[in-house]
Design an enzyme around this catalytic site. Structure first.
Site, mmCIF file in Angstrom:
data_model
loop_
_atom_site.group_PDB
_atom_site.id
_atom_site.type_symbol
_atom_site.label_atom_id
_atom_site.label_comp_id
_atom_site.label_asym_id
_atom_site.label_seq_id
_atom_site.Cartn_x
_atom_site.Cartn_y
_atom_site.Cartn_z
ATOM 1 N N GLU A 198 4.304 25.559 -61.609
ATOM 2 C CA GLU A 198 3.578 25.106 -62.792
ATOM 3 C C GLU A 198 3.969 25.934 -64.006
ATOM 4 O O GLU A 198 3.145 26.168 -64.894
ATOM 5 C CB GLU A 198 2.063 25.229 -62.588
ATOM 6 C CG GLU A 198 1.513 24.246 -61.588
ATOM 7 C CD GLU A 198 1.484 22.848 -62.156
ATOM 8 O OE1 GLU A 198 1.062 22.682 -63.306
ATOM 9 O OE2 GLU A 198 1.915 21.919 -61.442
ATOM 10 N N SER A 231 12.169 24.914 -64.250
ATOM 11 C CA SER A 231 11.601 25.269 -65.552
ATOM 12 C C SER A 231 12.045 24.307 -66.639
ATOM 13 O O SER A 231 11.260 23.901 -67.488
ATOM 14 C CB SER A 231 12.029 26.678 -65.941
ATOM 15 O OG SER A 231 11.424 27.620 -65.083
#
Lengths: 355, 607
Positions: free
Chosen positions: B472, B199
């Site tokens: 993603e 992240s």
């Protein structure tokens, strides 16, 4: 043979022979290569519908008198009718013909098509978007777009025919089928097996070219199909490629585009949906609002026979998406309606098309 | 003694023989007749046909490029590579998930080459404009419906590797790499995530320095946590990769930048100073060969820096038009939005498939009779079963419109709309993927034992699509980003005394909507009322969130700590924003449909 109980009605364009559980329908317009007239289509439809519910009929044979089985729908007459006035007369013909096609395709009784070794021209209507799209790979696009003729061996190889019986043995086969009292497909098939043989594909048969056909005719648009063929031609001395490109270049550009879309849509639809769509298409063709190529083609090839049609639009680039779309939409006419097919309620393997 | 007399034997024998002779006319009536409990009837035959036109509904739901989608479906069913099976007169295609990981990976590559040869990927990188992009999305969605691995493998190559060249690179990169990528002459992958950082992209540990003597960058993985991990395509096939790395120039860290590095030669051998390992078998997506990469001082030409945002001169000077490193980083990440768009879309299609399967099943499966001697009741005739599936169906309709809306604003993007797209794509990606997992679970349960067969797809899709909530962008992190963006907008509006503009927040410029004290049935069903309550919820949460942050800061907390503490409000606000936005897309889509049965049916869903 003039067996008792044979009925010759309707100007004898369709002869009927009855033998026990067998019915033989004979197309009888040999000079027009048995092209189906409106009368013939109506008669055939009547007979097929009647036989479906008649448990005394276990097998139907279709034959053609003369050297051809059937050259398709009688297009010359349709054009003549339209030139005399109303496109709707032509539409009526196709309506009947397509209903007949649907009935035949979903018939619950087995059928045998008796064809002497005959070259058959396939045109991408009469449910062709259904059966062409289900040929192996993209052979269907190849056949539908180039109008390639398939001989008996090729029909067998691509699955359009199940058995190949040489003409010398046809009458023996018929005699054997006459004696049948069972409509079981397995029984009929084994009798056909006895009389059939394995024909050889000619060396230059298109069927040997499946790899290149698949590479080229899988492409998304007509333009891409042609350019892929041209790229292949550079690397290969094969006449077949240039002949194929030529057929595409000589064809009506509008026809090419709508045929391609029809086959691609048909691949994902059942036979009823295919015929419904094709009926819309043929009505637009007859109306001639987007293009009058059908009439020009008939004139050049069937009537005047100069073989030099002047297509309009003349180039692929002139045909845009909305023009193609028009052929697939409902006809804007008060009296017009979508093809109404007979309902097939029994859900069984037989209600799904046999082709 | 009990044995029959010869006379009896003879007569019995005669009877048996007579029976054989009589039975010569084989009756066409089978002696076995189907018993009701064995009869299967597909739902299409049982119910009356729908009162709306199916192809119109399809046009509405798929939204665009219907013919292209059908062409691709046709390509798949006509090839043995896609495992076609004929059943009941129809063709079904599905990958064989019982194959080994290696076999699945191999099949995936074979399918890619077939589709490549058919021209499916034409213009995916060399084409420009909304039309080309919408077609790309449509084709990618169809591929995803067939197999998620195939879609992900293609996504990595075209959208991530290809997208990076397009958006981070400049003309020299486009000229050198785009065509070869489009034609699969080279195989690309995307090395951003590391073992220690997913992240937090800004914290990645791969380091790149510049050697001005040779005009080369040197990429290095300084420690184990710096290894690239989960890199799709790296384990077996990829020849090149985008490497994300800290860039250190003249002793100063300039932040994260993107480089091109070759990791395999054309013969498939790993390049020197590169180490690759396999991530191994996964709970799903075993058609994708995810790998780990270590860079041991790998040297790449200076030109391999993707320099749309910043550059390094031959003599080693760092140059960038954007002075602020935060802004520079934001400019970097903006182009990756396309990934989030495709993920949101594929999540919706997965939900659609699982609901279609579960609902059809519930229209044929029966359980328990309500009265004796009556046939058992269809599952979907139970109100409880309807309650489980139909609201999910309605939500999926809404999310389908939301996904189509997202694609539209993405392909029509402008520099001004980029920020909105970033926020909306993050929000929709999170909500749609979470919804998908929830839907898959419910549908699996609704299919009972049949939900456990891989062949029946729903259960298997759980494993395949689970990753969507964390790749993603982890959904929770994305939602926090959404709430931060809303907060920033709120604060900016207060500070500069200007109206709300963008992100659909314009309703905040008006006064608070009135909720009538009498909630009649027709009020509840009106779209005005529904819009009002969703807007009210968003307004309330935004104001409370801003108030809490401000209060915590007043108490001495730093802004970062205040945000940490207010995570609950942040999450609720993120959802409120997303729900309101999704509802809006549904209402807009319904308004655009002309009157008729289609509109009526869509309208029913809104309720």
């Amino acid at each position: 043979m003039a067996p008792p109980g044979s009925t010759n009605g309707d100007g004898e364009q369709v002869l009927v022979e009855e033998n026990l559980f067998l019915r033989t329908l004979i197309l009888n317009r040999p000079r027009q290569l048995n092209a189906l007239s409106f009368q013939m289509v109506s008669k055939l439809l009547e007979l097929f519908v009647a036989y479906e519910d008649d448990c005394n009929v276990k097998l139907v044979i279709l034959k053609g008198n003369g050297r051809a089985f059937c050259a398709g729908g009688d297009v010359a007459t349709v054009v003549h009718d339209i030139n005399g006035g109303d496109w709707r007369l032509g539409a009526k013909f196709f309506w009947k013909e397509f209903i007949l096609n649907y009935v035949m395709a979903t018939y619950s009784k087995p059928q045998v098509f008796a064809m002497p070794e005959t070259a058959l021209g396939l045109f991408p209507d009469v449910g062709a978007s259904y059966f062409l799209s289900r040929l192996p790979g993209f052979f269907g696009e190849y056949v539908g777009l180039t109008g390639a003729r398939l001989d008996g061996a090729e029909m067998l190889a691509c699955g359009l025919a199940t058995h190949f019986v040489p003409s010398a043995r046809l009458s023996l086969l018929e005699a054997a089928l006459c004696k049948l009292d069972s409509g079981a497909p397995a029984t009929i098939s084994s009798i056909l097996d006895e009389y059939s043989q394995q024909p050889h594909l000619k060396e230059n048969s298109a069927h040997h070219k499946l790899a290149i056909i698949n590479r080229c005719f899988s492409r998304r648009t007509i333009e891409e199909i042609i350019s892929t063929l041209e790229r292949e031609a550079v690397n290969s001395a094969d006449n077949w490629i240039s002949a194929t490109i030529q057929s595409l270049q000589k064809a009506s550009p509008t026809s090419l585009k709508i045929s391609l879309r029809s086959i691609r849509e048909g691949r994902l639809q059942d036979v009823g949906q295919c015929l419904t769509r094709e009926y819309r298409m043929v009505c637009h063709v007859l109306q001639g609002e987007v293009s009058k190529d059908f009439f020009e083609g008939c004139r050049a090839i069937l009537l005047d026979k100069d073989k030099n049609p002047k297509w309009e639009p003349s180039r692929l680039e002139q045909i845009n998406e909305s023009m193609v779309e028009q052929y697939f939409s409902k006809v804007d006419d008060e009296e017009w309606e979508d093809l109404k097919l007979p309902a097939k309620f029994t859900f069984s393997a037989s209600s799904l098309a046999k082709l | 003694m009990g044995s029959p007399s010869p006379a009896d034997q003879v007569s019995r024998r005669a009877q048996v023989l007579a029976g054989h002779l009589r039975g010569l006319q084989t009756s066409t009536e089978p002696s076995l007749s189907p018993s009701p409990c064995l009869q299967y009837s597909p739902p299409e035959l049982a119910s009356p046909p729908p009162d709306f036109n199916l192809s119109d509904m399809r046009k509405l739901m798929d939204g665009h490029n219907l013919q292209d989608r059908d062409w691709l479906f046709g390509l798949m069913i006509q090839s043995k590579l896609f495992n076609p099976r004929v059943a009941g007169g129809r063709v079904f295609v599905s990958p064989d998930y019982s194959q080994s990981m290696e076999q699945q990976r191999e099949m995936t590559m074979k399918r890619i080459h077939y589709l490549l040869d058919c021209g499916v990927f034409q213009e995916w990188l060399t084409g420009r404009g909304p039309e080309v992009e919408m077609r790309k999305f449509a084709l990618h969605e169809v591929i995803g419906m067939y197999d998620h691995s195939l879609a992900v493998k293609l996504g990595v190559h075209y959208f991530l590797w290809g997208g990076a060249i397009q958006f981070f690179g400049t003309k020299r990169h486009h000229d050198k790499w785009l065509r070869d990528t489009e034609n699969y002459v080279i195989k690309g992958c995307f090395a951003m995530t590391e073992l220690g950082h997913g992240s937090n992209v800004r914290g990645i540990e791969t380091v790149t320095t510049y050697d001005s003597k040779t005009g080369e960058f040197v990429i290095n993985s300084p420690c184990e946590s710096a290894q690239k991990y989960w890199i799709g395509g790296a384990a077996n096939h990829a020849t090149h990769t985008i490497v994300f790395s800290q860039l250190n120039i003249n002793g100063k860290s300039e932040g994260v930048h993107a480089f091109i590095a070759q990791i395999r030669d054309t013969d498939g051998n790993i390049c020197p100073n590169v180490r690759v390992a396999d991530c191994g078998h996964k709970i799903g997506l075993n058609g994708v060969d995810n790998g780990r990469i270590w860079f041991d001082n790998v040297r790449i030409p200076r030109e391999n820096l993707l320099n749309s945002v910043a550059d390094v001169s031959p003599d080693g000077q760092y140059l960038s038009a954007i002075k602020d490193p935060d802004q520079r980083f934001a400019a970097f990440l903006a182009p990756l939005t396309s990934g989030r768009v495709t993920i949101a879309s594929s999540a919706v299609y997965s939900s659609k498939m699982s609901l279609a399967i579960a609902i059809r099943y519930s229209l044929t499966r029966r359980a328990f009779s309500l009265t004796p001697n009556q046939p058992e009741v269809l599952l979907l005739d139970y109100p409880s079963h309807q309650r489980r599936l139909l609201p999910l169906l309605a939500k999926t309709y809404a999310m389908s419109f939301a996904a189509n809306y997202l694609k539209m604003i993405y392909v029509k993007r402008t520099p001004e709309s980029n920020k909105t797209i970033h926020v909306v794509s993050s929000a929709f990606k999170a909500i749609l993927t979470w919804h998908n997992m929830r839907t898959l679970q419910e549908c699996r349960e609704a299919c009972g034992g049949q939900g456990l067969k891989t062949e029946n797809r729903i259960g298997h899709m759980k494993g395949e699509y689970d990753v969507q909530s964390t790749f993603e962008g982890d959904n929770n992190v994305l939602m926090q980003q959404v709430s931060k963006a809303l907060l920033a907008e709120y604060i900016a509006v207060q500070k500069r005394n200007r109206p709300f503009k963008g992100l659909g927040l314009e309703h905040l410029n008006k006064s608070c909507p009135d909720v009538p004290s009498q909630l009649t049935s027709s009020t509840l069903r009106s779209s005005q009322f529904q819009t009002d309550i969703f807007c009210l919820r968003e307004r309330d949460l935004l104001i409370r969130f801003a108030a809490e942050i401000s209060q915590l800061q007043a108490q001495g907390l730093s802004r970062e700590y205040a945000l940490l503490q207010s995570y609950q409000l942040a999450e609720d606000l993120g959802r409120a924003f997303s729900d309101r936005a999704i509802l809006q897309t549904f209402l807009d889509a319904e308004a655009a449909v002309s009157s008729g049965p289609l509109k009526v049916n869509i309208g029913n869903f809104l309720l």
